[in-house]
Design a protein around this motif. Structure first.
Motif, short mmCIF file in Angstrom:
data_model
loop_
_atom_site.label_atom_id
_atom_site.label_comp_id
_atom_site.label_asym_id
_atom_site.label_seq_id
_atom_site.Cartn_x
_atom_site.Cartn_y
_atom_site.Cartn_z
N LEU A 140 -60.32 1.53 35.82
CA LEU A 140 -59.20 1.66 34.88
C LEU A 140 -59.01 0.33 34.17
O LEU A 140 -58.85 -0.70 34.84
N GLU A 141 -59.04 0.35 32.85
CA GLU A 141 -58.72 -0.86 32.08
C GLU A 141 -57.24 -0.82 31.74
O GLU A 141 -56.70 0.21 31.34
N LEU A 142 -56.57 -1.97 31.93
CA LEU A 142 -55.16 -2.07 31.56
C LEU A 142 -54.86 -3.48 31.08
O LEU A 142 -55.67 -4.40 31.20
N ASP A 143 -53.67 -3.64 30.51
CA ASP A 143 -53.25 -4.88 29.86
C ASP A 143 -52.01 -5.43 30.55
O ASP A 143 -51.12 -4.66 30.93
N ARG A 156 -61.38 1.02 40.99
CA ARG A 156 -61.40 -0.39 40.65
C ARG A 156 -60.77 -0.60 39.27
O ARG A 156 -60.49 0.36 38.56
N MET A 157 -60.54 -1.85 38.92
CA MET A 157 -59.72 -2.15 37.75
C MET A 157 -60.30 -3.27 36.91
O MET A 157 -60.82 -4.26 37.43
N TYR A 158 -60.19 -3.09 35.60
CA TYR A 158 -60.50 -4.12 34.60
C TYR A 158 -59.16 -4.61 34.09
O TYR A 158 -58.43 -3.87 33.43
N ILE A 159 -58.82 -5.85 34.39
CA ILE A 159 -57.52 -6.42 34.04
C ILE A 159 -57.69 -7.30 32.80
O ILE A 159 -58.33 -8.36 32.87
N GLU A 160 -57.13 -6.84 31.70
CA GLU A 160 -57.11 -7.66 30.49
C GLU A 160 -55.76 -8.34 30.40
O GLU A 160 -54.72 -7.68 30.30
N VAL A 161 -55.77 -9.63 30.49
CA VAL A 161 -54.52 -10.39 30.47
C VAL A 161 -54.18 -10.75 29.02
O VAL A 161 -54.98 -11.38 28.33
N LYS A 184 -50.55 -17.07 38.63
CA LYS A 184 -49.74 -15.95 39.09
C LYS A 184 -50.57 -14.67 39.17
O LYS A 184 -50.49 -13.91 40.14
N VAL A 185 -51.37 -14.42 38.16
CA VAL A 185 -52.21 -13.21 38.16
C VAL A 185 -53.20 -13.28 39.31
O VAL A 185 -53.36 -12.29 40.06
N CYS A 205 -61.88 -5.89 41.10
CA CYS A 205 -61.42 -6.01 39.72
C CYS A 205 -62.23 -7.09 39.01
O CYS A 205 -62.91 -7.90 39.63
N PHE A 206 -62.16 -7.05 37.69
CA PHE A 206 -62.67 -8.15 36.88
C PHE A 206 -61.69 -8.41 35.76
O PHE A 206 -60.80 -7.59 35.48
#
Length: 496
Positions: A281-284, A353-358, A365-366, A379-380
């Motif tokens: 899952l990609e999220l922001d 798993r997760m794709y974390i776009e900051v 903190k992240v 995650c990446f």
């Protein structure tokens, strides 16, 4: 009274090797039931047929609505049988006619499973269905079953059987060729009610079987093993999502969740992506004014909520008060913003798993949240700001990072500055750059956010990327299945 068994001349449109996925009132878990939108979403999610509820207006036009009155679903107090179609259409335009549904079914290559809700609905439907070979009709009412058979129905006709009723007796009194068991309320394991003895009795009587609407995955798995023509469900993705081991070697990254069906970056969009069996899952992520990490794409809430303001200037409690679903569809009213921790917990529960776009949040903190939740291996990361990624690499050398070579002066510069594990490559550059990524020890990830063109998805399926980041996982799944069908002569022959 035992009536002669109906003998349809057009067979039930069951796919080869499995029961048909019948979307109950359309994909009603994801759209307002029995609307064209619900049927279109069901088609996107791979349903073979749509279950529709047929009623007649005062002037005899067949329309689809489960209830006799439109109040409960649409908030307008109209009794359909007492309302002419022009008045109904003006007051509740979402209620579709059978003709409109049929046009959409033909365009989307889906069948219709028509529950007859009113006297005369069956005979009224038959002329409209002429020439359409992917239909079945049925009713709880034995009179309705007998009526449509007497009108010369060439399609299969089912009698719907309530919990506690005898399916064989109902079939005998109605003349139906199919029994549709509506036993979803039969306890935690209603599948156990479909006993070997019952199946043998149905077979001996020459009766076919359709099963109730079911949304419990563990129950559905058992139902799919039964010799049923079809199974109804509010969630077609539970039957038509990717199965374990299917299309091995391709990891699907769902961009902002299934954002063309549910509002982006919401719990609903994430759950649907997981139910389709997407891998990532990609999220922001943004930081709020009081230091919370929340899931949202834009810097402000203006586009995707009923509020206004910059996330960085709002507290978490203020953000929680916003509705982030109603902008997309009334069906999703009440969706609330997620924290990153909540999204990770859901991901962990579902084994994904997760794709974390900051977007805007401190590196330390992240990373601390991901590390402390035991999620670092699952995650990446990516950020539009190259400085953020460099800081992450320095702060957490073990972090998995994705980059795009376009963000750097060269491939060598990307490797020197970030040493990313994943190289995201636009679809158009895949043939050129994917081999370079593999040679450099990186996983190539295709990116495609373009038009929902089936021919393009066929090309993507042929490329079989190791990973792909995209909006339309449903179209990729459909293309992979088309490719499999055409590649395997045995599969192709059995589908005829």
């Amino acid at each position: 009274m035992t009536l002669p068994r109906h003998r349809p001349t057009i067979p039930f449109p069951r796919p080869a090797g499995r029961p048909a996925c019948i979307a109950h009132r359309g994909a009603r878990a994801h759209a307002v039931e029995n609307t064209l939108q619900a049927y279109a979403v069901a088609a996107d999610l791979g349903a073979d047929m749509w279950e529709i509820d047929l009623r007649l207006t005062a002037d005899g036009l067949p329309v689809s609505c489960h209830d006799a009155n439109t109040q409960h679903v649409f908030g307008v107090d109209l009794q359909i049988e007492d309302t002419d179609f022009a008045t109904l259409r003006a007051a509740v335009p979402e209620v579709p006619t059978l003709a409109e549904i049929l046009d959409l079914a033909k365009a989307r290559d889906c069948g219709l499973y028509i529950e007859l809700k009113a006297p005369g609905a069956g005979p009224a439907a038959l002329p409209l269905l002429a020439g359409f070979d992917r239909a079945a009709l049925g009713s709880f009412d034995s009179d309705g079953v007998r009526e449509v058979i007497a009108a010369g129905c060439p399609w299969p006709v089912a009698v719907l059987v309530r919990l506690g009723e005898d399916p064989l007796a109902r079939a005998a009194e109605s003349g139906a060729d199919t029994v549709h068991l509506c036993w979803e309320r039969g306890g935690d394991r209603p599948q156990d009610l479909v006993t070997p003895a019952l199946l043998a009795a149905l077979g001996a009587a020459g009766l076919d079987l359709v099963l109730w609407h079911e949304e419990r995955p563990e129950v559905l798995r058992d139902l799919e093993r039964l010799p049923a023509l079809g199974i109804c469900t509010d969630q077609p993705e539970l039957m038509r999502g990717r199965r374990p081991g299917e299309f091995a070697g391709i990891e699907v990254v769902c961009h902002r969740g299934m954002n063309h069906i549910a509002p982006e970056n919401t719990l609903a969009a994430a759950e649907l992506a997981y139910d389709l069996a997407c891998d990532w899952l990609e999220l922001d992520v943004h930081e709020t004014a009081d230091g919370a990490l929340v899931v949202h794409h834009d810097r402000t809430v203006d586009r995707c909520s009923d509020g206004t303001g910059a996330i960085a200037q709002m507290r978490l409690d203020q953000l929680r008060a916003l509705d982030i679903g109603a902008w997309f569809s009334p069906h999703y009213a009440g969706q609330r913003i997620q924290t990153l921790a909540e999204a990770i917990r859901l991901c962990q529960r579902r084994g994904k798993r997760m794709y974390i776009e900051v977007k805007y949040a401190p590196v330390e903190k992240v990373w601390a949240l991901v590390r402390d939740m035991g999620f670092a291996e699952d995650c990446f990361f990516w950020c539009w700001d190259l400085r953020w990624l460099k800081a992450l690499r320095a702060h957490a050398p073990q972090a998995r990072i994705k980059s795009n070579v376009e963000r750097h002066d060269s491939l060598a510069a990307m490797i020197h500055e970030l040493a990313p594990q994943i190289w995201e490559i636009p679809f158009e550059l895949w043939d050129r750059d994917a081999p370079r990524a593999r040679a450099a020890g990186m996983t190539p990830m295709m990116q495609y956010f373009g038009a929902p063109d089936p021919a393009t998805f066929d090309r993507i399926a042929r490329a079989r990327p190791e990973m792909i980041n995209l909006d339309r996982a449903d179209l990729l799944l459909a293309a992979l299945r088309r490719q499999e069908l055409h590649a395997d002569p045995q599969v192709r022959e059995s589908a005829r």
